[in-house]
Write a protein that holds these residues in place. Structure first.
Motif, PDB file in Angstrom:
ATOM      1  N   ARG A 224      -3.334  -2.106   9.743  1.00  0.00           N
ATOM      2  CA  ARG A 224      -4.352  -1.114   9.336  1.00  0.00           C
ATOM      3  C   ARG A 224      -5.020  -1.536   8.024  1.00  0.00           C
ATOM      4  N   SER A 225      -4.265  -2.216   7.175  1.00  0.00           N
ATOM      5  CA  SER A 225      -4.762  -2.574   5.835  1.00  0.00           C
ATOM      6  C   SER A 225      -5.188  -4.030   5.721  1.00  0.00           C
TER       7      SER A 225
ATOM      8  N   THR B  46       0.817  -1.224   0.000  1.00  0.00           N
ATOM      9  CA  THR B  46       0.000   0.000   0.000  1.00  0.00           C
ATOM     10  C   THR B  46       0.847   1.270   0.000  1.00  0.00           C
TER      11      THR B  46
ATOM     12  N   VAL C  21       6.487   2.944  -2.577  1.00  0.00           N
ATOM     13  CA  VAL C  21       7.340   2.010  -3.315  1.00  0.00           C
ATOM     14  C   VAL C  21       6.567   0.728  -3.624  1.00  0.00           C
TER      15      VAL C  21
ATOM     16  N   SER D 295       0.351  -3.353   6.669  1.00  0.00           N
ATOM     17  CA  SER D 295       0.226  -3.315   8.131  1.00  0.00           C
ATOM     18  C   SER D 295      -1.143  -3.810   8.571  1.00  0.00           C
TER      19      SER D 295
ATOM     20  N   VAL E 256       8.777  -2.145   3.054  1.00  0.00           N
ATOM     21  CA  VAL E 256       8.275  -1.739   4.373  1.00  0.00           C
ATOM     22  C   VAL E 256       9.297  -0.816   5.039  1.00  0.00           C
TER      23      VAL E 256
HETATM   24  P1  NAP Z   1       5.454   4.255   2.801  1.00  0.00           P
HETATM   25  O1  NAP Z   1       4.785   4.950   1.664  1.00  0.00           O
HETATM   26  O2  NAP Z   1       5.353   4.857   4.151  1.00  0.00           O
HETATM   27  O3  NAP Z   1       4.856   2.723   2.871  1.00  0.00           O
HETATM   28  C1  NAP Z   1       5.155   1.842   3.905  1.00  0.00           C
HETATM   29  C2  NAP Z   1       4.439   0.477   3.741  1.00  0.00           C
HETATM   30  O4  NAP Z   1       4.739  -0.311   4.894  1.00  0.00           O
HETATM   31  C3  NAP Z   1       2.912   0.538   3.676  1.00  0.00           C
HETATM   32  O5  NAP Z   1       2.431  -0.563   2.924  1.00  0.00           O
HETATM   33  C4  NAP Z   1       2.500   0.390   5.129  1.00  0.00           C
HETATM   34  O6  NAP Z   1       1.230  -0.264   5.305  1.00  0.00           O
HETATM   35  C5  NAP Z   1       3.563  -0.516   5.686  1.00  0.00           C
HETATM   36  N1  NAP Z   1       3.810  -0.173   7.107  1.00  0.00           N
HETATM   37  C6  NAP Z   1       4.040   1.052   7.603  1.00  0.00           C
HETATM   38  N2  NAP Z   1       4.204   0.983   8.950  1.00  0.00           N
HETATM   39  C7  NAP Z   1       4.079  -0.315   9.279  1.00  0.00           C
HETATM   40  C8  NAP Z   1       4.138  -1.023  10.517  1.00  0.00           C
HETATM   41  N3  NAP Z   1       4.385  -0.422  11.678  1.00  0.00           N
HETATM   42  N4  NAP Z   1       3.978  -2.357  10.495  1.00  0.00           N
HETATM   43  C9  NAP Z   1       3.732  -2.990   9.339  1.00  0.00           C
HETATM   44  N5  NAP Z   1       3.648  -2.353   8.136  1.00  0.00           N
HETATM   45  C10 NAP Z   1       3.829  -1.043   8.109  1.00  0.00           C
HETATM   46  O7  NAP Z   1       6.991   4.054   2.519  1.00  0.00           O
HETATM   47  P2  NAP Z   1       7.795   4.046   1.090  1.00  0.00           P
HETATM   48  O8  NAP Z   1       8.207   5.404   0.714  1.00  0.00           O
HETATM   49  O9  NAP Z   1       7.008   3.226   0.139  1.00  0.00           O
HETATM   50  O10 NAP Z   1       9.135   3.268   1.494  1.00  0.00           O
HETATM   51  C11 NAP Z   1       9.135   1.868   1.766  1.00  0.00           C
HETATM   52  C12 NAP Z   1      10.560   1.390   2.019  1.00  0.00           C
HETATM   53  O11 NAP Z   1      11.334   1.586   0.838  1.00  0.00           O
HETATM   54  C13 NAP Z   1      11.278   2.144   3.150  1.00  0.00           C
HETATM   55  O12 NAP Z   1      12.112   1.240   3.847  1.00  0.00           O
HETATM   56  C14 NAP Z   1      12.096   3.178   2.392  1.00  0.00           C
HETATM   57  O13 NAP Z   1      13.210   3.612   3.112  1.00  0.00           O
HETATM   58  C15 NAP Z   1      12.492   2.386   1.147  1.00  0.00           C
HETATM   59  N6  NAP Z   1      12.822   3.197  -0.030  1.00  0.00           N
HETATM   60  C16 NAP Z   1      12.036   4.243  -0.439  1.00  0.00           C
HETATM   61  C17 NAP Z   1      12.371   4.975  -1.602  1.00  0.00           C
HETATM   62  C18 NAP Z   1      11.531   6.101  -2.124  1.00  0.00           C
HETATM   63  O14 NAP Z   1      11.910   6.663  -3.176  1.00  0.00           O
HETATM   64  N7  NAP Z   1      10.423   6.459  -1.486  1.00  0.00           N
HETATM   65  C19 NAP Z   1      13.521   4.599  -2.325  1.00  0.00           C
HETATM   66  C20 NAP Z   1      14.273   3.502  -1.902  1.00  0.00           C
HETATM   67  C21 NAP Z   1      13.911   2.824  -0.760  1.00  0.00           C
HETATM   68  P3  NAP Z   1      -0.123   0.565   5.614  1.00  0.00           P
HETATM   69  O15 NAP Z   1      -0.485   1.305   4.345  1.00  0.00           O
HETATM   70  O16 NAP Z   1      -1.073  -0.514   5.933  1.00  0.00           O
HETATM   71  O17 NAP Z   1       0.184   1.483   6.734  1.00  0.00           O
END
Ligand code: NAP
Length: 352
Positions: free
Chosen positions: A42-43, A15, A18, A40, A85
């Motif tokens: 939540r979803s 969700t 990424v 998570s 995640v």
């Molecule tokens: P994000 O939009 O915040 O998404 C996080 C995901 O993890 C969601 O599916 C969320 O589920 C789940 N999640 C969040 N908190 C959680 C918890 N406490 N327990 C279980 N699940 C949880 O983050 P993102 O930007 O996609 O980044 C994801 C990962 O990729 C991170 O480690 C980040 O550092 C890495 N990354 C990001 C980028 C970028 O360009 N953004 C680039 C390289 C690497 P819900 O929707 O159910 O809350």
């Protein structure tokens, strides 16, 4: 591989920003088929269409809208899991999946600097998959974890690799101009970034140095040795939507002529095993000769967002050579890079 026996894959964090990219890329993938989505508590239990707040261009794939989101626990119907995640969640979840026999392709930073866990850019260090055998033995896991690098250092390492092979990279100075999409959603507050530059991104400069040394290092007989390179980095967040730009100065063991360096960059193709992968770009590096390129707005989509654009290759009065790179941070620097890693694992026989 025929479309009838595609490899079942799951997206962890499906969700998130990424995770959505993974979903978009994997629908219609010639080798992989999404059979589970997890996020998570939540979803979990909701239809994907109801759980996801779609923040990337396009619409959520209609074919997955009815799929029920599952909790982040082993038991998913898949052989490969793509993990998007947060890093603290990855700490628990990714080893649990490896312990349960899954191949984990992670985008989180949590395990990038663990020696037993490969940090992969297939064109740069495909041979580092050789450490997986030792990882499995020492951890006692039937599965394994591989990781993708930080989105900014990805483009830098891709440009440095052929220069390192030819001339020996010893010193690197870099100043990044990183787009807001690299901070995820909702990311940096608009009042902090519009019309502004923020000269600090927490933990970023340390990651650049560690990951650069790891990826340019060697794996021999299951032992990883880091590269002997000194890096001085300045990480900046700039008001650009997508595409990380980096200005670099590089010092070499044997300083090249500028024309030699350009030829090496232009001729770079990566190893044979990588060239035939479905997501591999024909040219990993696209060399621009115009005086004002590369630019994120004009160059992030080079080779479908999988190539790094390199330009302004010229002499440096401090080190030996200067250049500028532009990389698509959410494709090559995140989800597409991890999908290419998974394709390499299939081609190298680690996923059947
Ligand atoms: P994000 O939009 O915040 O998404 C996080 C995901 O993890 C969601 O599916 C969320 O589920 C789940 N999640 C969040 N908190 C959680 C918890 N406490 N327990 C279980 N699940 C949880 O983050 P993102 O930007 O996609 O980044 C994801 C990962 O990729 C991170 O480690 C980040 O550092 C890495 N990354 C990001 C980028 C970028 O360009 N953004 C680039 C390289 C690497 P819900 O929707 O159910 O809350």
């Amino acid at each position: 591989m025929s479309t009838h026996n595609k490899i079942p894959v799951a997206v962890l964090g499906a969700t998130g920003a990424v995770g959505q990219r993974f979903v978009q890329l994997l629908v219609g993938h010639p080798w992989f088929e999404i059979t589970a989505l997890a996020a998570s508590e939540r979803s979990a239990g909701k239809r994907y269409a109801d759980a996801v707040n779609w923040v990337i261009p396009g619409d959520p794939p209609a074919s997955l809208g009815e799929m029920i989101v599952q909790p982040l626990e082993p038991g998913l119907d898949a052989r490969v899991v793509f993990s998007a995640v947060p890093s603290d969640v990855a700490q628990e979840v990714e080893p649990a999946f490896a312990r349960a026999g899954y191949a984990v392709c992670s985008n989180a930073s949590t395990f990038r600097n663990v020696d037993l866990i490969p940090l992969l850019i297939p064109e740069v260090n495909a041979d580092h998959v050789g450490i997986i055998a030792r990882q499995r033995v020492e951890r006692g896991w039937p599965g394994f974890i591989v990781t993708s690098p930080n989105c900014t250092i990805t483009g830098v390492v891709m440009a440095l690799k052929p220069l390192d092979v030819a001339f020996g990279v010893r010193k690197v100075f870099m100043a990044s101009m990183q787009s807001v999409s690299g901070a995820g959603y909702p990311g940096v507050a608009s009042l902090d970034i519009l019309g502004n530059v923020v000269p600090f991104i927490k933990g970023e400069e340390e990651k650049f140095a560690q990951e650069l040394r790891k990826m340019l290092g060697r794996v021999e007989a299951g032992i990883h040795t880091g590269a002997n390179v000194i890096l001085s980095a300045h990480a900046n967040r700039v008001p650009v939507f997508e595409g990380h730009t980096v200005s670099l100065s590089v010092g070499f063991e044997t300083a090249p002529m500028i024309e030699e360096a350009i030829a090496v960059l232009r001729d770079y193709r990566g190893p044979a095993i990588v060239r035939q992968l479905p997501s591999a770009p024909p040219r990993p590096l696209v060399v621009r000769m115009e005086p004002d390129r590369p630019q994120p707005r004009r160059d992030i989509d080079a080779e479908g967002g999988m190539a790094v654009s390199v330009g302004r290759v010229r002499p440096c009065p401090l080190l030996d050579l200067r250049m500028t790179t532009v990389t698509h941070n959410t494709l090559r620097g995140a989800a597409s890079g991890a999908v290419l890693n998974a394709e390499l694992l299939v081609a190298a026989g680690y996923v059947e």
